[in-house]
Design an enzyme around this catalytic site. Sequence first.
Site, mmCIF file in Angstrom:
data_model
loop_
_atom_site.group_PDB
_atom_site.id
_atom_site.type_symbol
_atom_site.label_atom_id
_atom_site.label_comp_id
_atom_site.label_asym_id
_atom_site.label_seq_id
_atom_site.Cartn_x
_atom_site.Cartn_y
_atom_site.Cartn_z
ATOM 1 N N HIS A 1 32.506 10.599 6.217
ATOM 2 C CA HIS A 1 32.228 11.715 7.133
ATOM 3 C C HIS A 1 31.892 11.208 8.530
ATOM 4 O O HIS A 1 31.315 11.931 9.343
ATOM 5 C CB HIS A 1 31.090 12.575 6.579
ATOM 6 C CG HIS A 1 31.433 13.169 5.248
ATOM 7 N ND1 HIS A 1 32.319 14.208 5.116
ATOM 8 C CD2 HIS A 1 31.068 12.818 3.989
ATOM 9 C CE1 HIS A 1 32.456 14.498 3.825
ATOM 10 N NE2 HIS A 1 31.719 13.654 3.120
ATOM 11 N N LYS B 1 0.846 -4.987 12.893
ATOM 12 C CA LYS B 1 0.696 -4.793 11.448
ATOM 13 C C LYS B 1 0.162 -3.405 11.144
ATOM 14 O O LYS B 1 0.584 -2.762 10.199
ATOM 15 C CB LYS B 1 -0.251 -5.872 10.895
ATOM 16 C CG LYS B 1 -0.436 -5.814 9.386
ATOM 17 C CD LYS B 1 0.831 -6.180 8.647
ATOM 18 C CE LYS B 1 0.743 -6.000 7.156
ATOM 19 N NZ LYS B 1 2.078 -5.894 6.534
ATOM 20 N N ARG C 1 -6.796 -15.044 4.018
ATOM 21 C CA ARG C 1 -6.581 -14.282 2.791
ATOM 22 C C ARG C 1 -6.970 -12.825 2.965
ATOM 23 O O ARG C 1 -6.663 -11.993 2.109
ATOM 24 C CB ARG C 1 -7.416 -14.883 1.641
ATOM 25 C CG ARG C 1 -7.022 -16.306 1.299
ATOM 26 C CD ARG C 1 -8.082 -16.980 0.459
ATOM 27 N NE ARG C 1 -8.106 -16.505 -0.908
ATOM 28 C CZ ARG C 1 -7.369 -16.988 -1.889
ATOM 29 N NH1 ARG C 1 -6.525 -17.958 -1.643
ATOM 30 N NH2 ARG C 1 -7.454 -16.520 -3.103
ATOM 31 N N GLU D 1 15.324 0.580 3.170
ATOM 32 C CA GLU D 1 14.264 -0.417 3.319
ATOM 33 C C GLU D 1 14.868 -1.777 3.718
ATOM 34 O O GLU D 1 14.334 -2.466 4.591
ATOM 35 C CB GLU D 1 13.452 -0.525 2.013
ATOM 36 C CG GLU D 1 12.413 -1.613 1.974
ATOM 37 C CD GLU D 1 11.365 -1.559 3.087
ATOM 38 O OE1 GLU D 1 11.310 -0.571 3.836
ATOM 39 O OE2 GLU D 1 10.622 -2.544 3.223
ATOM 40 N N ASN E 1 -13.405 -13.965 -7.848
ATOM 41 C CA ASN E 1 -12.130 -13.540 -7.273
ATOM 42 C C ASN E 1 -11.274 -13.067 -8.443
ATOM 43 O O ASN E 1 -11.180 -13.763 -9.442
ATOM 44 C CB ASN E 1 -11.488 -14.752 -6.568
ATOM 45 C CG ASN E 1 -10.165 -14.408 -5.923
ATOM 46 O OD1 ASN E 1 -9.778 -13.243 -5.889
ATOM 47 N ND2 ASN E 1 -9.487 -15.413 -5.411
ATOM 48 N N GLY E 2 -10.675 -11.875 -8.342
ATOM 49 C CA GLY E 2 -9.845 -11.352 -9.430
ATOM 50 C C GLY E 2 -10.338 -9.976 -9.842
ATOM 51 O O GLY E 2 -11.100 -9.335 -9.113
ATOM 52 N N CYS F 1 -9.869 -12.253 -2.219
ATOM 53 C CA CYS F 1 -11.177 -12.851 -1.941
ATOM 54 C C CYS F 1 -11.079 -14.377 -1.812
ATOM 55 O O CYS F 1 -10.149 -14.989 -2.317
ATOM 56 C CB CYS F 1 -12.134 -12.553 -3.078
ATOM 57 S SG CYS F 1 -12.158 -10.841 -3.540
ATOM 58 N N LYS G 1 13.989 -3.860 7.180
ATOM 59 C CA LYS G 1 13.499 -5.251 7.163
ATOM 60 C C LYS G 1 14.349 -6.119 8.084
ATOM 61 O O LYS G 1 13.830 -6.922 8.844
ATOM 62 C CB LYS G 1 13.598 -5.841 5.758
ATOM 63 C CG LYS G 1 12.537 -5.738 4.727
ATOM 64 C CD LYS G 1 11.145 -6.073 4.980
ATOM 65 C CE LYS G 1 10.417 -5.086 5.837
ATOM 66 N NZ LYS G 1 9.659 -4.061 5.172
ATOM 67 N N GLU H 1 13.614 -5.366 11.759
ATOM 68 C CA GLU H 1 12.276 -5.781 12.184
ATOM 69 C C GLU H 1 12.174 -7.259 12.513
ATOM 70 O O GLU H 1 11.578 -7.622 13.514
ATOM 71 C CB GLU H 1 11.270 -5.545 11.031
ATOM 72 C CG GLU H 1 10.714 -4.185 10.927
ATOM 73 C CD GLU H 1 9.588 -4.167 9.902
ATOM 74 O OE1 GLU H 1 9.860 -4.400 8.707
ATOM 75 O OE2 GLU H 1 8.440 -3.918 10.295
ATOM 76 N N TRP I 1 -12.498 -9.076 -0.568
ATOM 77 C CA TRP I 1 -11.491 -8.083 -0.191
ATOM 78 C C TRP I 1 -11.593 -7.003 -1.250
ATOM 79 O O TRP I 1 -11.222 -7.206 -2.397
ATOM 80 C CB TRP I 1 -10.106 -8.715 -0.151
ATOM 81 C CG TRP I 1 -9.159 -7.879 0.628
ATOM 82 C CD1 TRP I 1 -9.093 -7.773 1.989
ATOM 83 C CD2 TRP I 1 -8.150 -7.022 0.106
ATOM 84 N NE1 TRP I 1 -8.106 -6.895 2.339
ATOM 85 C CE2 TRP I 1 -7.512 -6.422 1.220
ATOM 86 C CE3 TRP I 1 -7.718 -6.686 -1.172
ATOM 87 C CZ2 TRP I 1 -6.476 -5.509 1.076
ATOM 88 C CZ3 TRP I 1 -6.688 -5.788 -1.311
ATOM 89 C CH2 TRP I 1 -6.069 -5.205 -0.198
HETATM 90 O O1 M6R Z 1 0.073 0.565 6.988
HETATM 91 P P1 M6R Z 1 1.189 1.535 6.746
HETATM 92 O O2 M6R Z 1 1.828 1.371 5.411
HETATM 93 O O3 M6R Z 1 0.773 2.961 6.986
HETATM 94 O O4 M6R Z 1 2.262 1.181 7.848
HETATM 95 C C1 M6R Z 1 3.407 1.966 8.000
HETATM 96 C C2 M6R Z 1 4.446 1.247 8.829
HETATM 97 O O5 M6R Z 1 3.946 0.992 10.110
HETATM 98 C C3 M6R Z 1 4.871 -0.072 8.177
HETATM 99 O O6 M6R Z 1 5.347 0.122 6.891
HETATM 100 C C4 M6R Z 1 5.960 -0.763 9.015
HETATM 101 O O7 M6R Z 1 7.144 -0.038 8.951
HETATM 102 C C5 M6R Z 1 6.131 -2.187 8.507
HETATM 103 N N1 M6R Z 1 6.136 -3.111 9.595
HETATM 104 C C6 M6R Z 1 7.336 -2.374 7.693
HETATM 105 O O8 M6R Z 1 7.628 -3.684 7.368
#
Ligand code: M6R
Length: 609
Positions: free
Chosen positions: A505, A604, A27, A482, A101-102, A2, A486, A489, A75
């Site tokens: 293998h 996003k 934010r 993961e 906020n909080g 928020c 990252k 991406e 938020w």
């Molecule tokens: O909003 P979501 O968690 O459902 O999104 C899933 C993926 O699109 C998301 O995690 C994507 O892989 C990210 N860009 C990872 O950093």
Amino acid sequence: MCGIVGYLGKNQASSILVDGLSKLEYRGYDSAGVAILNDEGLMNVTKCKGRLANLEEKLKENPIHGTVGIGHTRWATHGEPSDVNSHPHTNEKGTIAVVHNGIIENYMKLREWLTSEGYTFKSETDTEVIPHLVDYFYNGDIVEAVMKAVTKMEGSYAIGVVSTYEPGKLVAVRKDSPLIVGLGKDEYFIASDIPAVLNHTRDVYLLEDKEFVVIDEKGVTLLDTVGREINKDVFHVTWDANAAEKGGYEHFMLKEIHEQPKAIRDTMTSRIVKNEKIKLDDITITQEQIKNIDKIYIVACGTAYHAGVIGKYAIEKLARIPVEVEVASEFRYRNPIINEKTLMIVVSQSGETADTLAALREAKRQKARVIAVTNVVGSSISREADDVLYTWAGPEIAVASTKAYVTQLIAMYIIALFFAENKGTLSNEEIEEIKEEMLLLPEKAEKVLETKVVVEKFAANNYMHRDMFFLGRGLDYAVAMEGSLKLKEISYIHSEAYAAGELKHGPIALIEDGTVVIALATQEVLFEKMVSNIKEVKTRGANVLAFAMEGHNEIEKTVDVARYIPRTLEVLAPVLSVIPLQLLSYYTAIAKGCDVDKPRNLAKSVTVE
Ligand code: M6R
């Protein structure tokens, strides 16, 4: 999270508040509102769900004239985004208005108590207890009433209060939530962050916890908890507004990586408490239903899917229920076996991912119960699931998910422990031990952030490679996936994550002189085996950066660079070991000159199939 703005001066508050709130839009928010004391000293509140433009429209239709006011962008955490849940909240008489906020952790208890004292509540928010508390304590002095109200509040807060009782006054205080005071010429501000006041002043007070602010026409007075005056240095802002929005960090991703200790703490708040049963307010599944589950599907995409892989380990280990983890886009088309004994857990930061939502609908169509783990209150997934466990990471702005991921891991542990408690698969002592270790994770995460210098150096020396490999066993393999995602991406470097035992293998054929390998060896029982796998790639010329738990320094004999994460239970290690991998991808992308917060081709929130 928020945003708060407050104003007291000689100009019209309305446009100043809206302008300030617009500077806090980064934010994230889902509703907005203002409370302004008009020229007759009466309270006017205008608030609504949605964008600031909606609020501006309303204020255009019904302008409020007045030079004292507070504004807020909300938020949602407690209660869905709606007009009634938006801030400011007032007491019943509409004489006291509050923005917050909080999270007020003990709001349920306070709400019960205030209800027994005759107060009625309009919203589902935790915040609404505050104006009622101030009302309860008001005895002719608004500052004293706010001070007394605060003694009853547990949790985190930054609040701004105005009242018709003393219309020339604005009172504010903070604890574990940011708040600054802007010092203009004959005008004063409060705000959650500096950008909100930069159009008016560059001189601010940076408040510490439990410092009270009293603003009136004479100026700003700062008080401690017993009402003694405090002297504080004025901080002169020299940064530009963009840098300020990112809290001084160069990118949102780096800021969000550093927000992880807080995000972890917030997600555990009021759910994980020593010597108390796990409390999940929004989950209504009964003990009998839990005992009846014969299979769990965890379904998600991308990073959320990787959190699900950790969830599988945790739930199977702690609650002894078989779990399958699936990528949502595959799950929805493969005619999975689902019945009323099946539980689906969908994981989604945004709560809007199209494939995850479709998988949820398919499960519900076939009569399975669905628990959603999401970061966005009121999102489609949260509305359609039977139960919701919110991750309280705060808005995540960078496309690459970081703080949402670690809070998803915390949510997985909470669900696993909740099921274990209900099924009796762990003793009380075992559950308490895990909870105690979980509560230590925020400070251990802070410590891991200190590895950044080493990781930055490794990135600077290796960013030019075309491929990298991430290896691990067990939970480390899930974290490796993961880390690899990252890196792909945001640095556009091809990378693969492998279960280290699988190397021989096939994939080991790819290892040659100089190949970069990131190895995770945090799992005690698998440590020796992992070291053997690292030797396999070392003897073929790999350049290895390894992460192990503190105390396993012998790994230094095998690898090129070794770093350590603080000791914790093996099952919890992913929360810590993922942090250096996030930093590695960040610094690699920086070294390559990539657009970290907005990587090419990515969105996003993926709301299309
Ligand atoms: O909003 P979501 O968690 O459902 O999104 C899933 C993926 O699109 C998301 O995690 C994507 O892989 C990210 N860009 C990872 O950093």
